[in-house]
Enzyme design. Structure first.
Site, PDB file in Angstrom:
ATOM      1  N   ASP A  34       0.868  -1.182   0.000  1.00 17.87           N
ATOM      2  CA  ASP A  34       0.000   0.000   0.000  1.00 17.87           C
ATOM      3  C   ASP A  34       0.904   1.231   0.000  1.00 17.87           C
ATOM      4  O   ASP A  34       1.914   1.267   0.717  1.00 17.87           O
ATOM      5  CB  ASP A  34      -0.881  -0.026   1.264  1.00 17.87           C
ATOM      6  CG  ASP A  34      -2.121   0.852   1.146  1.00 17.87           C
ATOM      7  OD1 ASP A  34      -3.228   0.340   1.296  1.00 17.87           O
ATOM      8  OD2 ASP A  34      -1.960   2.076   0.903  1.00 17.87           O
ATOM      9  N   ALA A  76      -6.444  -1.640  -4.457  1.00 15.95           N
ATOM     10  CA  ALA A  76      -5.832  -0.304  -4.462  1.00 15.95           C
ATOM     11  C   ALA A  76      -6.279   0.518  -5.659  1.00 15.95           C
ATOM     12  O   ALA A  76      -5.579   0.611  -6.657  1.00 15.95           O
ATOM     13  CB  ALA A  76      -4.315  -0.440  -4.470  1.00 15.95           C
ATOM     14  N   TYR A 143     -14.195   6.337 -13.825  1.00 13.17           N
ATOM     15  CA  TYR A 143     -13.973   5.320 -12.785  1.00 13.17           C
ATOM     16  C   TYR A 143     -14.495   3.960 -13.273  1.00 13.17           C
ATOM     17  O   TYR A 143     -13.766   2.961 -13.276  1.00 13.17           O
ATOM     18  CB  TYR A 143     -14.679   5.750 -11.486  1.00 13.17           C
ATOM     19  CG  TYR A 143     -14.760   4.646 -10.466  1.00 13.17           C
ATOM     20  CD1 TYR A 143     -13.605   4.045  -9.965  1.00 13.17           C
ATOM     21  CD2 TYR A 143     -16.004   4.185 -10.005  1.00 13.17           C
ATOM     22  CE1 TYR A 143     -13.686   3.020  -9.032  1.00 13.17           C
ATOM     23  CE2 TYR A 143     -16.086   3.168  -9.071  1.00 13.17           C
ATOM     24  CZ  TYR A 143     -14.925   2.583  -8.599  1.00 13.17           C
ATOM     25  OH  TYR A 143     -15.007   1.562  -7.688  1.00 13.17           O
ATOM     26  N   ASN A 172     -22.961  -0.969  -3.062  1.00 17.08           N
ATOM     27  CA  ASN A 172     -22.481   0.047  -2.117  1.00 17.08           C
ATOM     28  C   ASN A 172     -21.894  -0.565  -0.839  1.00 17.08           C
ATOM     29  O   ASN A 172     -22.643  -0.930   0.071  1.00 17.08           O
ATOM     30  CB  ASN A 172     -23.608   1.023  -1.785  1.00 17.08           C
ATOM     31  CG  ASN A 172     -23.903   1.941  -2.960  1.00 17.08           C
ATOM     32  OD1 ASN A 172     -24.270   1.472  -4.039  1.00 17.08           O
ATOM     33  ND2 ASN A 172     -23.705   3.223  -2.781  1.00 17.08           N
ATOM     34  N   HIS A 191     -19.094   9.621   0.709  1.00 18.79           N
ATOM     35  CA  HIS A 191     -20.133   8.585   0.734  1.00 18.79           C
ATOM     36  C   HIS A 191     -21.241   8.904   1.737  1.00 18.79           C
ATOM     37  O   HIS A 191     -21.008   9.509   2.780  1.00 18.79           O
ATOM     38  CB  HIS A 191     -19.507   7.220   1.044  1.00 18.79           C
ATOM     39  CG  HIS A 191     -18.629   6.748  -0.067  1.00 18.79           C
ATOM     40  ND1 HIS A 191     -17.266   6.651   0.055  1.00 18.79           N
ATOM     41  CD2 HIS A 191     -18.931   6.405  -1.343  1.00 18.79           C
ATOM     42  CE1 HIS A 191     -16.766   6.249  -1.097  1.00 18.79           C
ATOM     43  NE2 HIS A 191     -17.748   6.092  -1.969  1.00 18.79           N
ATOM     44  N   ILE A 209     -29.055  16.105   0.640  1.00 18.86           N
ATOM     45  CA  ILE A 209     -29.635  15.034  -0.184  1.00 18.86           C
ATOM     46  C   ILE A 209     -29.500  15.486  -1.638  1.00 18.86           C
ATOM     47  O   ILE A 209     -30.090  16.511  -2.031  1.00 18.86           O
ATOM     48  CB  ILE A 209     -31.121  14.787   0.144  1.00 18.86           C
ATOM     49  CG1 ILE A 209     -31.279  14.382   1.603  1.00 18.86           C
ATOM     50  CG2 ILE A 209     -31.698  13.721  -0.784  1.00 18.86           C
ATOM     51  CD1 ILE A 209     -32.702  14.010   1.995  1.00 18.86           C
ATOM     52  N   GLY A 286     -24.232  12.263 -12.742  1.00 16.69           N
ATOM     53  CA  GLY A 286     -23.774  10.883 -12.944  1.00 16.69           C
ATOM     54  C   GLY A 286     -24.419   9.855 -12.017  1.00 16.69           C
ATOM     55  O   GLY A 286     -24.083   8.686 -12.076  1.00 16.69           O
ATOM     56  N   ASP A 287     -25.346  10.285 -11.143  1.00 15.89           N
ATOM     57  CA  ASP A 287     -25.974   9.326 -10.228  1.00 15.89           C
ATOM     58  C   ASP A 287     -27.193   8.668 -10.879  1.00 15.89           C
ATOM     59  O   ASP A 287     -28.193   9.342 -11.131  1.00 15.89           O
ATOM     60  CB  ASP A 287     -26.469  10.046  -8.956  1.00 15.89           C
ATOM     61  CG  ASP A 287     -25.404  10.184  -7.895  1.00 15.89           C
ATOM     62  OD1 ASP A 287     -24.417   9.429  -7.936  1.00 15.89           O
ATOM     63  OD2 ASP A 287     -25.581  11.037  -7.006  1.00 15.89           O
TER      64      ASP A 287
HETATM   65  N1  UDP Z   1     -25.688  11.095  -1.453  1.00 15.85           N
HETATM   66  C1  UDP Z   1     -26.358  12.182  -0.909  1.00 15.85           C
HETATM   67  N2  UDP Z   1     -25.654  13.033  -0.106  1.00 15.85           N
HETATM   68  C2  UDP Z   1     -24.332  12.867   0.185  1.00 15.85           C
HETATM   69  C3  UDP Z   1     -23.660  11.737  -0.366  1.00 15.85           C
HETATM   70  C4  UDP Z   1     -24.366  10.875  -1.190  1.00 15.85           C
HETATM   71  O1  UDP Z   1     -27.548  12.392  -1.155  1.00 15.85           O
HETATM   72  O2  UDP Z   1     -23.750  13.685   0.907  1.00 15.85           O
HETATM   73  C5  UDP Z   1     -26.434  10.157  -2.316  1.00 15.85           C
HETATM   74  C6  UDP Z   1     -25.816   9.983  -3.700  1.00 15.85           C
HETATM   75  O3  UDP Z   1     -26.298  10.971  -4.568  1.00 15.85           O
HETATM   76  C7  UDP Z   1     -26.279   8.572  -4.056  1.00 15.85           C
HETATM   77  C8  UDP Z   1     -26.346   7.852  -2.699  1.00 15.85           C
HETATM   78  O4  UDP Z   1     -26.383   8.895  -1.721  1.00 15.85           O
HETATM   79  O5  UDP Z   1     -27.576   8.609  -4.589  1.00 15.85           O
HETATM   80  C9  UDP Z   1     -25.145   6.982  -2.444  1.00 15.85           C
HETATM   81  O6  UDP Z   1     -23.978   7.744  -2.700  1.00 15.85           O
HETATM   82  P1  UDP Z   1     -22.513   7.254  -2.297  1.00 15.85           P
HETATM   83  O7  UDP Z   1     -21.572   8.358  -2.675  1.00 15.85           O
HETATM   84  O8  UDP Z   1     -22.512   6.806  -0.868  1.00 15.85           O
HETATM   85  O9  UDP Z   1     -22.284   5.961  -3.190  1.00 15.85           O
HETATM   86  P2  UDP Z   1     -22.390   5.745  -4.790  1.00 15.85           P
HETATM   87  O10 UDP Z   1     -23.740   5.130  -5.011  1.00 15.85           O
HETATM   88  O11 UDP Z   1     -22.193   7.056  -5.464  1.00 15.85           O
HETATM   89  O12 UDP Z   1     -21.288   4.776  -5.060  1.00 15.85           O
END
Ligand code: UDP
Length: 336
Positions: A34, A76, A143, A172, A191, A209, A286-287
């Protein structure tokens, strides 16, 4: 399998540290490589530690000549979707090019078992839920593209050199080891669950949110949360399969259950007993609205069964960890 040596690349990170703990408990000899760019030395539960870069051929030469390594597990990687959009080359250099260097050293030293941390981000916007491994792969960010490219390289290396691999597509990852001694620690936390729990601890004023107008029952995004120890258990099963000369495979790892952002926050309020102020904010680019895994394939092929399916139980383990971290911080301890 006792005393077999496993190289864990990225063993000082969130999932890697839980993996090292499980491997040591199962009787394996563990070497962690690491560079501590995002990992933490104090999270490592034991074994041999080598500080170095997985893309450095000299470091790899030394490792593979000094140790008789049976298999490599690779954790990693950089994993922030937003950052990968802003700085794609950082992702292609580390997640893709450095991984190719690692694979090349493995082939040179005839180490032919590889377990790869892949991601649900390889699928992109879902066209069908739950997502199975045959779902089309059209990643929507660098990513996901970097991880999918490694999967393609692995397939080519199997055909050309007989490298056997298992690629695990995580949904997740969440929660922490039940001891509360290791867990998720990121210098720049993005996260949902850690941020919600830091808000409960008063380290953050509120949780934003990202989007309340998605086509879901409460308008917020739905994700499939899987406990980190269920992930590492799947790696142990994958290792056993490769040790018994099973063929290469790709598996999803999730719980086939979706929780919305609001549901996560409400459950966190229940688990912590704290007020968690919320701000409704714009969507995060991107979500996808909804990501839910089918993990039927790994259940069927390797007999994997999650032990922490329920999000409330997952949150309890994360809460214990975050409370311990806060106490360490207050006592002047913390990350190295
Ligand atoms: N999320 C949120 N507020 C935050 C962080 C994340 O509303 O401060 C939402 C994000 O838009 C997604 C979900 O929570 O819909 C999970 O996000 P995370 O970054 O934990 O994991 P991902 O699904 O992006 O890998």
């Amino acid at each position: 399998m006792k005393n077999e040596k496993i190289l864990v690349v990225g063993g000082a990170g969130y999932i890697g540290s839980h993996m090292v703990k499980d491997l040591l408990s199962a009787g394996f000899d563990v070497i962690t490589l690491d560079d501590l760019s995002t990992g933490h030395r104090d999270l490592l539960p034991g074994g041999t530690f080598v500080k170095g870069d997985l893309g450095d051929p000299k470091v790899l030469d030394r490792l593979f000549t000094t140790h008789n390594i049976s298999a490599v597990m690779h954790f990693a990687a950089f994993s922030l979707v937003g950052e990968s959009v802003e700085n794609p080359l950082k992702y292609y250099l580390n997640n893709l090019a450095a991984t190719a260097t690692l694979l090349s050293a493995m082939i040179e030293y005839r180490v032919k078992r590889f377990i790869f941390s892949s991601t649900a981000a390889v699928y992109g916007e879902p066209v069908q839920i739950p997502i199975t491994e045959t779902h089309p792969c059209n990643p929507t960010n660098p990513y996901g593209t970097s991880k999918l490219a490694v999967e393609k390289i692995l397939c080519d290396c199997d055909a050309a050199y007989g490298l056997k691999y298992v690629s695990l597509r995580y949904f997740n990852a969440s929660g922490a080891d039940e001891s509360g001694m290791i867990g998720e620690r990121h210098a720049r936390e993005t996260h949902l669950i850690p941020l919600v729990l830091k808000t409960a601890l008063g380290e953050k004023e509120n949780i934003r949110i990202y989007g309340v107008d998605y086509p879901t029952p409460d308008g917020t995004c739905i994700r499939d949360y899987i406990h980190v120890s269920d992930l590492t258990h799947a790696h142990l099963l994958a290792l056993e399969a490769l040790m018994s000369d099973k063929e290469s495979a790709v598996y999803n790892l999730g719980n086939n259950q979706g929780y919305s952002v609001r549901e996560v926050i409400d459950l966190a309020k229940k688990v912590t007993g704290k007020n968690i102020p919320v701000i409704e904010a714009e969507r995060r680019p991107g979500d996808p609205a909804r990501l839910i895994a089918s993990a039927a394939k790994i259940k069927e092929s390797l007999g994997w069964q999650p032990r922490h399916e329920n999000l409330e139980a997952i949150l309890k383990t994360a809460w214990l960890w975050h409370q311990n971290e806060a106490a360490k911080g207050a006592a002047g301890g913390g990350s190295i």
